[in-house]
Design a protein around this motif. Sequence first.
Motif, PDB file in Angstrom:
ATOM      1  N   TYR A   1      -4.781   7.977  10.250  1.00 53.92           N
ATOM      2  CA  TYR A   1      -5.176   9.243  10.867  1.00 53.92           C
ATOM      3  C   TYR A   1      -6.669   9.214  11.215  1.00 53.92           C
ATOM      4  CZ  TYR A   1      -6.133  14.172  11.607  1.00 53.92           C
ATOM      5  OH  TYR A   1      -6.542  15.359  12.149  1.00 53.92           O
ATOM      6  N   ASP A   2      -7.489   8.753  10.251  1.00 52.95           N
ATOM      7  CA  ASP A   2      -8.928   8.649  10.502  1.00 52.95           C
ATOM      8  C   ASP A   2      -9.217   7.698  11.661  1.00 52.95           C
ATOM      9  OD1 ASP A   2      -9.383  10.398   8.412  1.00 52.95           O
ATOM     10  OD2 ASP A   2      -9.965   8.819   6.983  1.00 52.95           O
TER      11      ASP A   2
ATOM     12  N   ASN B   1     -14.254  -2.430  24.040  1.00 54.27           N
ATOM     13  CA  ASN B   1     -12.807  -2.684  24.102  1.00 54.27           C
ATOM     14  C   ASN B   1     -12.403  -3.863  23.225  1.00 54.27           C
ATOM     15  OD1 ASN B   1     -12.025  -0.561  25.754  1.00 54.27           O
ATOM     16  ND2 ASN B   1     -12.539  -1.689  27.613  1.00 54.27           N
ATOM     17  N   ARG B   2     -13.195  -4.910  23.236  1.00 50.50           N
ATOM     18  CA  ARG B   2     -12.869  -6.072  22.393  1.00 50.50           C
ATOM     19  C   ARG B   2     -12.968  -5.718  20.913  1.00 50.50           C
ATOM     20  NH1 ARG B   2     -14.873 -11.588  25.170  1.00 50.50           N
ATOM     21  NH2 ARG B   2     -12.978 -12.389  24.227  1.00 50.50           N
ATOM     22  N   TRP B   3     -13.987  -4.921  20.540  1.00 52.79           N
ATOM     23  CA  TRP B   3     -14.109  -4.493  19.147  1.00 52.79           C
ATOM     24  C   TRP B   3     -12.921  -3.623  18.745  1.00 52.79           C
ATOM     25  CZ3 TRP B   3     -16.670  -5.879  14.982  1.00 52.79           C
ATOM     26  CH2 TRP B   3     -17.811  -6.665  15.125  1.00 52.79           C
ATOM     27  N   VAL B   4     -12.504  -2.727  19.631  1.00 52.47           N
ATOM     28  CA  VAL B   4     -11.372  -1.845  19.318  1.00 52.47           C
ATOM     29  C   VAL B   4     -10.118  -2.675  19.088  1.00 52.47           C
ATOM     30  CG1 VAL B   4      -9.832  -0.100  20.293  1.00 52.47           C
ATOM     31  CG2 VAL B   4     -12.302   0.216  20.408  1.00 52.47           C
ATOM     32  N   HIS B   5      -9.882  -3.670  19.927  1.00 56.18           N
ATOM     33  CA  HIS B   5      -8.696  -4.523  19.737  1.00 56.18           C
ATOM     34  C   HIS B   5      -8.759  -5.260  18.411  1.00 56.18           C
ATOM     35  CE1 HIS B   5      -6.597  -3.863  23.490  1.00 56.18           C
ATOM     36  NE2 HIS B   5      -7.761  -3.921  24.123  1.00 56.18           N
ATOM     37  N   LYS B   6      -9.942  -5.751  18.053  1.00 60.07           N
ATOM     38  CA  LYS B   6     -10.084  -6.448  16.772  1.00 60.07           C
ATOM     39  C   LYS B   6      -9.837  -5.479  15.616  1.00 60.07           C
ATOM     40  CE  LYS B   6     -12.965  -9.490  14.070  1.00 60.07           C
ATOM     41  NZ  LYS B   6     -12.065 -10.622  14.099  1.00 60.07           N
ATOM     42  N   LEU B   7     -10.384  -4.271  15.708  1.00 60.70           N
ATOM     43  CA  LEU B   7     -10.238  -3.298  14.625  1.00 60.70           C
ATOM     44  C   LEU B   7      -8.798  -2.807  14.507  1.00 60.70           C
ATOM     45  CD1 LEU B   7     -13.541  -1.275  15.081  1.00 60.70           C
ATOM     46  CD2 LEU B   7     -13.042  -3.062  13.394  1.00 60.70           C
ATOM     47  N   LEU B   8      -8.121  -2.627  15.620  1.00 62.38           N
ATOM     48  CA  LEU B   8      -6.728  -2.189  15.569  1.00 62.38           C
ATOM     49  C   LEU B   8      -5.827  -3.231  14.910  1.00 62.38           C
ATOM     50  CD1 LEU B   8      -6.322  -0.424  19.019  1.00 62.38           C
ATOM     51  CD2 LEU B   8      -6.294   0.644  16.757  1.00 62.38           C
ATOM     52  N   ALA B   9      -6.208  -4.495  15.021  1.00 60.35           N
ATOM     53  CA  ALA B   9      -5.414  -5.565  14.416  1.00 60.35           C
ATOM     54  C   ALA B   9      -5.723  -5.740  12.932  1.00 60.35           C
ATOM     55  CB  ALA B   9      -5.668  -6.883  15.150  1.00 60.35           C
ATOM     56  N   SER B  10      -6.719  -5.046  12.433  1.00 60.83           N
ATOM     57  CA  SER B  10      -7.135  -5.179  11.033  1.00 60.83           C
ATOM     58  C   SER B  10      -6.471  -4.094  10.199  1.00 60.83           C
ATOM     59  CB  SER B  10      -8.658  -5.079  10.926  1.00 60.83           C
ATOM     60  OG  SER B  10      -9.278  -6.076  11.684  1.00 60.83           O
ATOM     61  N   ASN B  11      -5.226  -4.327   9.830  1.00 61.95           N
ATOM     62  CA  ASN B  11      -4.465  -3.320   9.072  1.00 61.95           C
ATOM     63  C   ASN B  11      -3.505  -3.958   8.072  1.00 61.95           C
ATOM     64  OD1 ASN B  11      -2.605  -4.397  10.789  1.00 61.95           O
ATOM     65  ND2 ASN B  11      -2.041  -2.482  11.771  1.00 61.95           N
ATOM     66  N   LYS B  12      -3.891  -5.094   7.524  1.00 61.11           N
ATOM     67  CA  LYS B  12      -2.994  -5.826   6.626  1.00 61.11           C
ATOM     68  C   LYS B  12      -2.965  -5.257   5.204  1.00 61.11           C
ATOM     69  CE  LYS B  12      -2.483  -8.958   9.923  1.00 61.11           C
ATOM     70  NZ  LYS B  12      -3.090  -8.255  11.020  1.00 61.11           N
ATOM     71  N   SER B  13      -4.052  -4.604   4.798  1.00 56.51           N
ATOM     72  CA  SER B  13      -4.124  -4.046   3.448  1.00 56.51           C
ATOM     73  C   SER B  13      -4.955  -2.771   3.481  1.00 56.51           C
ATOM     74  CB  SER B  13      -4.758  -5.053   2.484  1.00 56.51           C
ATOM     75  OG  SER B  13      -6.126  -5.233   2.796  1.00 56.51           O
ATOM     76  N   ILE B  14      -4.900  -2.020   2.400  1.00 61.95           N
ATOM     77  CA  ILE B  14      -5.687  -0.785   2.302  1.00 61.95           C
ATOM     78  C   ILE B  14      -7.178  -1.113   2.380  1.00 61.95           C
ATOM     79  CG2 ILE B  14      -6.317   1.121   0.766  1.00 61.95           C
ATOM     80  CD1 ILE B  14      -3.620   1.524   2.076  1.00 61.95           C
ATOM     81  N   ALA B  15      -7.607  -2.154   1.689  1.00 63.81           N
ATOM     82  CA  ALA B  15      -9.022  -2.529   1.707  1.00 63.81           C
ATOM     83  C   ALA B  15      -9.467  -2.892   3.125  1.00 63.81           C
ATOM     84  CB  ALA B  15      -9.266  -3.701   0.762  1.00 63.81           C
TER      85      ALA B  15
ATOM     86  N   PRO C   1       0.819  -1.208   0.000  1.00 64.52           N
ATOM     87  CA  PRO C   1       0.000   0.000   0.000  1.00 64.52           C
ATOM     88  C   PRO C   1       0.848   1.250   0.000  1.00 64.52           C
ATOM     89  CG  PRO C   1      -0.138  -1.150   2.115  1.00 64.52           C
ATOM     90  CD  PRO C   1       0.683  -1.998   1.194  1.00 64.52           C
ATOM     91  N   LYS C   2       0.327   2.289  -0.648  1.00 60.64           N
ATOM     92  CA  LYS C   2       1.028   3.561  -0.659  1.00 60.64           C
ATOM     93  C   LYS C   2       1.029   4.123   0.760  1.00 60.64           C
ATOM     94  CE  LYS C   2      -0.504   4.701  -5.299  1.00 60.64           C
ATOM     95  NZ  LYS C   2      -1.341   5.612  -6.080  1.00 60.64           N
ATOM     96  N   SER C   3       2.135   4.704   1.151  1.00 54.66           N
ATOM     97  CA  SER C   3       2.225   5.206   2.517  1.00 54.66           C
ATOM     98  C   SER C   3       1.239   6.343   2.753  1.00 54.66           C
ATOM     99  CB  SER C   3       3.652   5.660   2.814  1.00 54.66           C
ATOM    100  OG  SER C   3       4.021   6.695   1.931  1.00 54.66           O
ATOM    101  N   GLY C   4       0.942   7.129   1.728  1.00 58.46           N
ATOM    102  CA  GLY C   4      -0.018   8.214   1.873  1.00 58.46           C
ATOM    103  C   GLY C   4      -1.416   7.704   2.173  1.00 58.46           C
ATOM    104  N   ASP C   5      -1.830   6.634   1.465  1.00 64.42           N
ATOM    105  CA  ASP C   5      -3.144   6.049   1.689  1.00 64.42           C
ATOM    106  C   ASP C   5      -3.253   5.506   3.110  1.00 64.42           C
ATOM    107  OD1 ASP C   5      -3.850   6.627  -0.914  1.00 64.42           O
ATOM    108  OD2 ASP C   5      -3.441   4.601  -1.645  1.00 64.42           O
ATOM    109  N   SER C   6      -2.278   4.726   3.516  1.00 63.48           N
ATOM    110  CA  SER C   6      -2.335   4.135   4.848  1.00 63.48           C
ATOM    111  C   SER C   6      -2.203   5.208   5.928  1.00 63.48           C
ATOM    112  CB  SER C   6      -1.267   3.055   5.015  1.00 63.48           C
ATOM    113  OG  SER C   6       0.020   3.594   4.857  1.00 63.48           O
TER     114      SER C   6
END
Length: 166
Positions: free
Chosen positions: A13-14, A39-53, A3-8
């Motif tokens: 930031y969002d 808190n459990r949802w936040v942990h799951k969402l924070l771990a979801s960063n493998k791709s731009i999609a 992924p482009k660093s600008g996109d990520s």
Amino acid sequence: MPPKSGDSAELNYDMNYNLFLLKTSMQNLKSAQDKHSVNRWVHKLLASNKSIAEMKLRNDFMYHLVTSVQEGELRAPFNQYPPSAPLSNLTYLLTGNAPSAGKDGNKGGGSWECDLSSEDTDKPMLYRQSPDGGAFLAAQPVPKCGAFCYLAVVSKPPAKDDKPKL
């Protein structure tokens, strides 16, 4: 392609901004169970960063979580602990309907059914008639201003007794 660093960077930031909003509105929740679920949802969402999609989908979930917490009452799916499945398999949770099984038990069944049972009448017609229950549409970006257009082209094989026209 990575992924482009600008996109990520923009997506992160969002996410961080939504985390700030979430932290400042957590006092709206009265139940300790609700706070634990968030808190459990936040942990799951924070771990979801493998791709731009996946990051875009993560931010969509986060947006809905923040609005739910700001209102002081968790709405589905956030009133339950997050499923263990990858986030990309949970897009149906944003549309409010579970993945449907066809008549033979297969998802989608390959047919365009128009079942207007009482529980389905609250859903938009496009979601009711979609083989995936609207999961594809839920994962698509929706403009904040302007119009959203969706076009699908579907073909069906000719019947056996149909003869090709010359």
